[in-house]
Design a protein around this motif. Structure first.
Motif, PDB file in Angstrom:
ATOM      1  N   CYS A 117       0.889  -1.155  -0.100  1.00 27.52           N
ATOM      2  CA  CYS A 117       0.014   0.013   0.141  1.00 27.52           C
ATOM      3  C   CYS A 117       0.765   1.284  -0.077  1.00 27.52           C
ATOM      4  N   PHE A 118       2.099   1.269   0.709  1.00 28.29           N
ATOM      5  CA  PHE A 118       2.987   2.343   0.748  1.00 28.29           C
ATOM      6  C   PHE A 118       3.401   2.719  -0.804  1.00 28.29           C
ATOM      7  N   SER A 119       3.461   1.842  -1.686  1.00 31.04           N
ATOM      8  CA  SER A 119       3.554   2.131  -3.066  1.00 31.04           C
ATOM      9  C   SER A 119       2.860   3.386  -3.725  1.00 31.04           C
ATOM     10  N   TYR A 120       1.592   3.228  -3.201  1.00 30.48           N
ATOM     11  CA  TYR A 120       0.597   4.300  -3.618  1.00 30.48           C
ATOM     12  C   TYR A 120       0.406   5.529  -3.023  1.00 30.48           C
ATOM     13  N   LEU A 121       1.156   5.848  -2.219  1.00 27.39           N
ATOM     14  CA  LEU A 121       1.142   7.139  -1.623  1.00 27.39           C
ATOM     15  C   LEU A 121       1.109   8.341  -2.291  1.00 27.39           C
ATOM     16  N   GLY A 122       1.604   8.252  -3.743  1.00 24.68           N
ATOM     17  CA  GLY A 122       1.776   9.297  -4.503  1.00 24.68           C
ATOM     18  C   GLY A 122       0.391  10.009  -4.816  1.00 24.68           C
ATOM     19  N   PHE A 123      -0.867   9.532  -4.537  1.00 28.17           N
ATOM     20  CA  PHE A 123      -2.039  10.469  -4.855  1.00 28.17           C
ATOM     21  C   PHE A 123      -2.272  11.206  -3.610  1.00 28.17           C
ATOM     22  N   ASP A 124      -1.812  10.738  -2.517  1.00 29.43           N
ATOM     23  CA  ASP A 124      -1.917  11.649  -1.050  1.00 29.43           C
ATOM     24  C   ASP A 124      -1.030  12.797  -1.215  1.00 29.43           C
TER      25      ASP A 124
END
Length: 448
Positions: free
Chosen positions: A203-210
């Motif tokens: 899940c940390f891989s998707y932090l870009g949208f935050d």
């Protein structure tokens, strides 16, 4: 500086590029062995299911970002709907992974550069990396976007070369029928608990949208651009993770070929393309770490600036923006100082802490959608409102809670300590009668 438009220079594609750079897409190679071990070989499936969960959350972020030109992030959204104290705790937990990600990129860049140029010490490379990232972030944000574009493009080109080598290698040795298969998606021994643990890990891989949501104050027409950028960043990042992990799994259905599965990148490159490709991929990994370092440093400094502007940290220091450059210089320098801890810390220890704050932030943004639209605005009539304002956000909350409880024990312990420090800070402010509040009213616009 809020409300002024002269520093709003980012376009949609620039924001997306920064978001994708933040995700550091090439880390799919670095973490492949770890995720494969946790999921019993189901790496592409873990990324796919994580993408589904993250898209639900990205929709919640996008809905909030349409309502306000004010910088977003889970901190702002939670404060507006659930109160100042709850917003502070979400911001405090988010700050943990925001500050650790630039540090991780400095650590990785130092490690890779030292392996190529061993005559220069690891400490010196970390100092150089942090210094360059801090310097570039000090200038206007569109400069960061242009750097990010170059490095992300180089990373994608190298990924395409990797896919080509895998396809031709398997096709020539085993026949191209072995390439046209769904085996990578259903690889290994499927077990629900191990798969959920793997989803929690990626899940940390998707932090870009935050991170994208923190750039509203520097983006053209933010109430239209940021929502689109959030969705596109999630989709592009997910497509990269799933595609690359698919072909890595196709080449390596088990970890038997690796001597050190937890640091699989050098062996993956050597086996697939030989020593020359290994050097090239390692070079691109340095560029990937640098691009991600630029993006994560920018987002971390913006979150600290937002919290400083709201009086949680020193408003005079962290809440200020340089009038000439249009950037929060003191916040940028502070993140640079934190990143220097890469000289002393261990990568495995730091990585395990990142998902703690991310999952709390994601969970609270989904809950805030329920509070904002269903409870506060009372948009409850009709199937669409019930689905969008009740079922979808609460389903996302429960799915994320399932991931949260599957985090590693040391991440939960360290996150608990960090949360306790936040509680002490709140109590201190209450004793000193220093309010925690938003810096300015929220400008609402039409949701259409």
């Amino acid at each position: 500086m809020e409300g002024e438009n002269k520093h709003r220079s980012l376009s949609l594609w620039q924001v997306v590029v920064i978001g994708v750079a933040y995700m550091a897409p090439a880390t799919v190679f670095d973490t492949f062995g770890i995720i494969s071990r946790v999921t019993n070989g189901q790496v592409p499936l873990a990324y796919l299911l994580a993408l589904v969960a993250m898209l639900l959350t990205a929709v919640s972020y996008a809905r909030f970002s349409r309502l306000s030109a004010r910088e977003g992030s889970a901190y702002t959204y939670t404060t507006e709907t659930c109160g100042k104290t709850m917003g502070f705790f979400v911001g405090w937990c988010s700050l943990l992974d925001y500050m650790l990600l630039p540090l991780i990129n400095a650590l990785l860049a130092g490690f890779y550069l030292n392996s190529i140029f061993p005559d220069v010490s690891y400490t010196a490379w970390v100092l150089i990396m942090v210094g360059l990232v801090t310097l570039i972030n000090s200038f206007r944000i569109n400069i960061l976007a242009n750097f990010s574009f170059v490095f992300v493009a180089a990373t994608l080109v190298m990924m395409l070369v990797f896919i080509y080598l895998v396809v031709t290698g398997i096709g020539n040795s085993q026949g191209y029928s072995q390439v046209m298969t769904l085996k990578p998606m259903f690889n290994g021994n499927p077990e629900l608990n191990t798969l959920v643990a793997g989803i929690s890990l990626v899940c940390f891989s998707y932090l870009g949208f935050d991170a994208v949501s923190t750039l509203a104050n520097e983006t053209k027409n933010p109430t239209k651009t940021i929502p689109k950028a959030i969705i596109w960043t999630t989709l592009v990042g997910g497509a990269i993770f799933i595609t690359v992990s698919w072909f890595v799994t196709l080449q390596f259905p088990t970890l038997a070929q690796f001597q050190n599965p937890d640091e699989a990148l050098p062996e993956i490159a050597l086996i697939v393309g030989g020593a020359a490709f290994q050097t090239q991929l390692l070079t691109v990994q340095i560029m990937n770490a640098f691009a991600s370092g630029l993006a994560t440093h920018a987002s971390a400094s913006r979150l600290i600036h937002i919290m400083g502007r709201d009086g949680i940290f020193s408003k005079r220091v962290f809440g200020s923006v340089n009038t000439k450059l249009g950037t929060p210089l003191y916040s940028i320098f502070f993140v640079g100082l934190i990143s220097l801890l890469a000289i002393y810390v261990d990568l495995a220890m730091v990585v395990s802490f990142v998902s703690f704050g991310a999952l709390i932030a994601f969970t609270m943004v989904n809950f805030s959608v329920f509070m904002k639209f269903f409870v506060i605005r009372k948009e409850r009539t009709g199937f669409k409102n019930l689905f969008m304002n009740l079922f979808l956000p609460l389903a996302s909350v429960f799915s994320l809670l399932g991931l949260w409880i599957n985090l590693e024990k040391n991440a939960l312990e360290f996150g608990g300590i960090w949360l306790c420090v936040g509680i002490v800070l709140v109590l201190y402010k209450k004793i000193k009668k220093q309010p925690i509040s938003l810096g300015s009213p929220v400008e609402e616009v039409s949701n259409s």
